[in-house]
Write a protein that holds these residues in place. Structure first.
Motif, short mmCIF file in Angstrom:
data_model
loop_
_atom_site.label_atom_id
_atom_site.label_comp_id
_atom_site.label_asym_id
_atom_site.label_seq_id
_atom_site.Cartn_x
_atom_site.Cartn_y
_atom_site.Cartn_z
N SER A 206 0.75 -1.21 0.04
CA SER A 206 0.52 -0.08 0.03
C SER A 206 0.65 1.23 0.10
CB SER A 206 -1.06 -0.33 1.55
OG SER A 206 -2.13 -1.30 1.56
N ILE A 207 1.59 1.24 0.89
CA ILE A 207 2.44 2.46 0.72
C ILE A 207 3.56 2.64 -0.09
CG2 ILE A 207 4.67 3.67 2.37
CD1 ILE A 207 4.18 1.32 5.09
N ASN A 208 4.30 1.65 -0.49
CA ASN A 208 4.83 1.65 -1.77
C ASN A 208 4.26 2.29 -3.53
OD1 ASN A 208 6.10 0.15 -4.43
ND2 ASN A 208 8.17 1.54 -3.47
N THR A 209 2.75 1.55 -3.01
CA THR A 209 2.01 2.10 -4.69
C THR A 209 1.70 3.09 -4.27
OG1 THR A 209 2.00 0.13 -4.71
CG2 THR A 209 0.15 1.02 -6.36
N THR A 210 1.09 3.88 -3.13
CA THR A 210 0.67 4.85 -3.22
C THR A 210 2.02 6.43 -4.05
OG1 THR A 210 -0.68 4.16 -1.80
CG2 THR A 210 -0.13 6.69 -1.49
N ARG A 211 3.11 5.73 -3.03
CA ARG A 211 4.37 6.38 -3.99
C ARG A 211 4.13 6.88 -4.90
NH1 ARG A 211 9.83 4.65 -2.10
NH2 ARG A 211 10.14 6.70 -2.29
N PHE A 212 4.02 6.27 -5.36
CA PHE A 212 4.74 5.51 -7.10
C PHE A 212 2.94 6.36 -7.61
CE2 PHE A 212 2.54 3.48 -11.31
CZ PHE A 212 4.57 2.93 -11.84
N LEU A 213 1.70 6.10 -7.65
CA LEU A 213 1.18 6.82 -7.74
C LEU A 213 0.68 8.07 -7.77
CD1 LEU A 213 -2.13 3.94 -6.74
CD2 LEU A 213 -0.93 4.64 -9.30
N LEU A 214 1.19 8.37 -6.63
CA LEU A 214 1.26 10.45 -6.55
C LEU A 214 2.71 10.48 -6.84
CD1 LEU A 214 -0.26 10.10 -2.63
CD2 LEU A 214 -1.84 10.57 -4.92
N ASP A 215 3.70 10.03 -7.31
CA ASP A 215 4.62 10.10 -7.14
C ASP A 215 5.25 11.28 -6.07
OD1 ASP A 215 7.24 10.38 -8.29
OD2 ASP A 215 6.82 12.63 -9.80
N ALA A 216 5.00 10.91 -5.05
CA ALA A 216 4.83 11.75 -3.53
C ALA A 216 5.36 10.82 -2.17
CB ALA A 216 3.63 12.87 -3.00
N ARG A 245 0.73 11.51 6.79
CA ARG A 245 0.90 12.56 5.87
C ARG A 245 1.77 12.89 4.55
NH1 ARG A 245 3.17 17.72 6.88
NH2 ARG A 245 3.75 16.67 8.91
N PHE A 246 1.58 12.90 3.41
CA PHE A 246 2.14 13.29 1.93
C PHE A 246 2.75 14.36 2.02
CE2 PHE A 246 1.49 8.49 2.61
CZ PHE A 246 2.67 8.15 1.23
N GLU A 247 3.20 14.48 1.84
CA GLU A 247 3.74 16.18 0.96
C GLU A 247 2.19 16.34 -0.10
OE1 GLU A 247 8.54 14.75 -1.08
OE2 GLU A 247 6.16 14.68 -2.14
N ASP A 248 2.16 17.79 -0.28
CA ASP A 248 1.01 18.26 -0.43
C ASP A 248 0.21 18.16 0.33
OD1 ASP A 248 2.14 19.37 -2.15
OD2 ASP A 248 2.06 17.74 -4.07
N ASP A 249 -0.05 17.68 2.37
CA ASP A 249 -1.54 17.44 2.72
C ASP A 249 -2.10 16.61 2.14
OD1 ASP A 249 -1.47 17.79 5.22
OD2 ASP A 249 -3.05 19.25 4.34
N VAL A 250 -1.59 15.33 1.60
CA VAL A 250 -2.75 13.92 1.48
C VAL A 250 -2.42 13.59 2.70
CG1 VAL A 250 -2.57 12.24 -0.35
CG2 VAL A 250 -2.32 14.29 -0.94
N HIS A 251 -3.01 12.74 2.71
CA HIS A 251 -3.44 11.93 4.21
C HIS A 251 -3.60 10.45 3.56
CE1 HIS A 251 -3.84 14.97 7.40
NE2 HIS A 251 -3.77 15.19 6.29
N MET A 252 -3.36 9.13 4.24
CA MET A 252 -2.94 8.06 4.02
C MET A 252 -3.68 7.24 5.66
SD MET A 252 -0.66 5.48 1.60
CE MET A 252 -1.24 3.48 1.93
N THR A 253 -4.48 6.15 5.24
CA THR A 253 -4.75 5.07 6.07
C THR A 253 -4.14 3.63 5.80
OG1 THR A 253 -6.44 6.21 7.28
CG2 THR A 253 -6.39 4.46 7.93
N THR A 254 -3.27 3.10 6.53
CA THR A 254 -3.06 1.21 5.68
C THR A 254 -2.41 0.51 6.85
OG1 THR A 254 -1.23 0.72 4.84
CG2 THR A 254 -1.19 2.03 6.14
N THR A 255 -3.93 -0.29 6.29
CA THR A 255 -3.52 -1.66 7.26
C THR A 255 -3.45 -2.87 6.57
OG1 THR A 255 -6.24 -2.04 6.53
CG2 THR A 255 -5.41 -0.54 9.13
N SER A 256 -2.49 -3.42 7.66
CA SER A 256 -1.93 -4.86 7.25
C SER A 256 -2.53 -5.94 8.13
CB SER A 256 -0.81 -4.05 7.32
OG SER A 256 -0.30 -4.19 8.01
N SER A 257 -2.02 -7.48 7.68
CA SER A 257 -2.03 -8.13 9.24
C SER A 257 -1.88 -9.32 8.21
CB SER A 257 -3.88 -8.43 9.57
OG SER A 257 -3.69 -9.53 10.47
N GLN A 258 -1.09 -10.50 8.66
CA GLN A 258 -0.45 -11.16 8.46
C GLN A 258 -1.95 -13.03 8.84
OE1 GLN A 258 1.25 -12.21 5.86
NE2 GLN A 258 3.29 -11.67 6.43
N ASN A 259 -2.89 -12.30 9.87
CA ASN A 259 -3.04 -13.13 10.32
C ASN A 259 -5.22 -12.76 10.02
OD1 ASN A 259 -4.26 -15.15 11.92
ND2 ASN A 259 -4.28 -14.33 13.65
#
Length: 355
Positions: A206-216, A245-259
């Motif tokens: 989620s984190i890396n794909t968001t970086r790629f999509l937003l170029d931020a 909190r990303f550049e340009d004040d974009v907010h992101m919530t991310t969750t993950s679980s292996q269970n």
């Protein structure tokens, strides 16, 4: 506005001639079931060497797939078959990536390293240094970067389809103990996986794909993690959530679980519209686009993990042969490692951590 369904799927492709011969390091199921068929189907790619801790295993798989060379890890470090490959694909537990990448760099071989780049920031920095000092190409294997749906979403965001990006929500979860019913598996061992399990293995998508999509990139994070199941007693993140909190004040919530139940999705909301990828990271990535009264679903038949891997290997080989700039390179991967470290630090302190 860009057309929503008609576009070039390999917009990165440049003129390239020749073949990149791969040594595959680590013969787990991801390599044998996904990477090997992907290389076989990819342009400019060929598997010529298999490397494993077990000579019997490497030899058996080599025979089954008509690969001419099978060697052990020790033989690899000693230089066996080093004339038989041009690049390595490193798909071992995270804490071993450095060792195999350093050897490849010393032999002048290009490196395609699975994500995350290593177990810690410090070891990842050494990996990048080794490749730079020996002037060999390094790419971190973020297969979502070459997925047509993801690339199309990136184009639409850049073109203003959603207006100004406002918020992102991403989730990646899977029942690891059902998939691999072994509580002693390496993904639950901090000596092998690194800072933790769920975020290192799943949350990174989620984190890396968001970086790629937003170029931020994110500038701050507040994370929370818990582990209650006995199999997760050595790692802090059976369940994880984080606010970025990303550049340009974009907010992101991310969750993950292996269970948890298998689920992957990523949703980007802007001032004028929304793009949702679901499933996002496992299965056939599908785009759901909405803006005002417009609602469109764009399916990509046949684009599953193996096809994403094929695109990834084709991209890497294209860049190695053409000498073009690689993305995601070592610096890109290091940024992710620092983000991961900040998440675990934030969860341990229960405080906001600036990046």
């Amino acid at each position: 506005m860009l057309p929503l369904t008609d576009y070039e799927r390999q917009d990165w492709k440049t003129a390239a001639e020749g073949t990149v011969r791969f040594a595959l390091i680590g013969l787990g199921w991801w390599t044998t079931d996904l990477a090997m068929p992907a290389i076989e189907a990819a342009e400019h790619c060929e598997t010529t060497v298999l490397v494993s801790s077990s000579s019997e295993k490497a030899g058996r798989i080599a025979d089954n797939h008509d690969v001419p060379n099978a060697i052990t890890y020790d033989e690899y470090h000693e230089g066996a078959a080093s004339d038989e490959y041009d690049a390595v694909y490193v798909c071992t537990p995270n804490a071993f990536h450095l060792d195999y990448a350093e050897t490849a760099a010393e032999f002048g071989k290009a490196v395609l390293c699975e994500k995350p780049m290593e177990a810690t920031v410090q070891r990842a920095e050494r990996l990048v240094d080794a490749c730079e000092e020996n002037d060999v190409p390094l790419m971190v294997a973020y297969r979502m970067h070459t997925d047509p749906a993801v690339r199309r979403a990136r184009e639409l965001i850049r073109d203003g389809f959603i207006g100004e990006p406002v918020s992102v929500y991403g989730n990646n979860s899977q029942p690891i103990l059902e998939m691999i019913p072994d509580p002693n598996q390496w993904r639950l061992n901090p000596d092998l996986t690194g800072y933790g399990s769920s975020v290192m293995d799943l949350g990174i998508y989620s984190i890396n794909t968001t970086r790629f999509l937003l170029d931020a990139d994110p500038v701050a994070v507040h994370a929370r993690m818990t582990s209650s199941h006995e199999a997760f007693s050595d790692v802090p993140d059976e369940r994880s959530s984080a606010m970025f909190r990303f550049e340009d004040d974009v907010h992101m919530t991310t969750t993950s679980s292996q269970n948890a139940q298998d689920d992957t999705h990523l949703k980007i909301t802007g001032t004028d519209g929304q793009i949702e990828l679901t499933p996002a990271f496992h299965g056939t990535c599908t785009l759901h686009l909405s803006r005002g009264e417009l609602n469109v679903t764009v399916e990509h038949d046949g684009i599953d993990a193996q096809r994403e891997m094929r695109e990834e290997f084709e991209y890497f080989a294209n860049r190695v042969l053409s000498g073009e700039e690689i993305y995601a390179d070592g610096d890109h991967g290091l940024t992710d490692m620092r983000i991961l470290a900040a998440m675990y630090e934030s969860a341990e302190r229960d405080e906001l951590v600036e990046l």
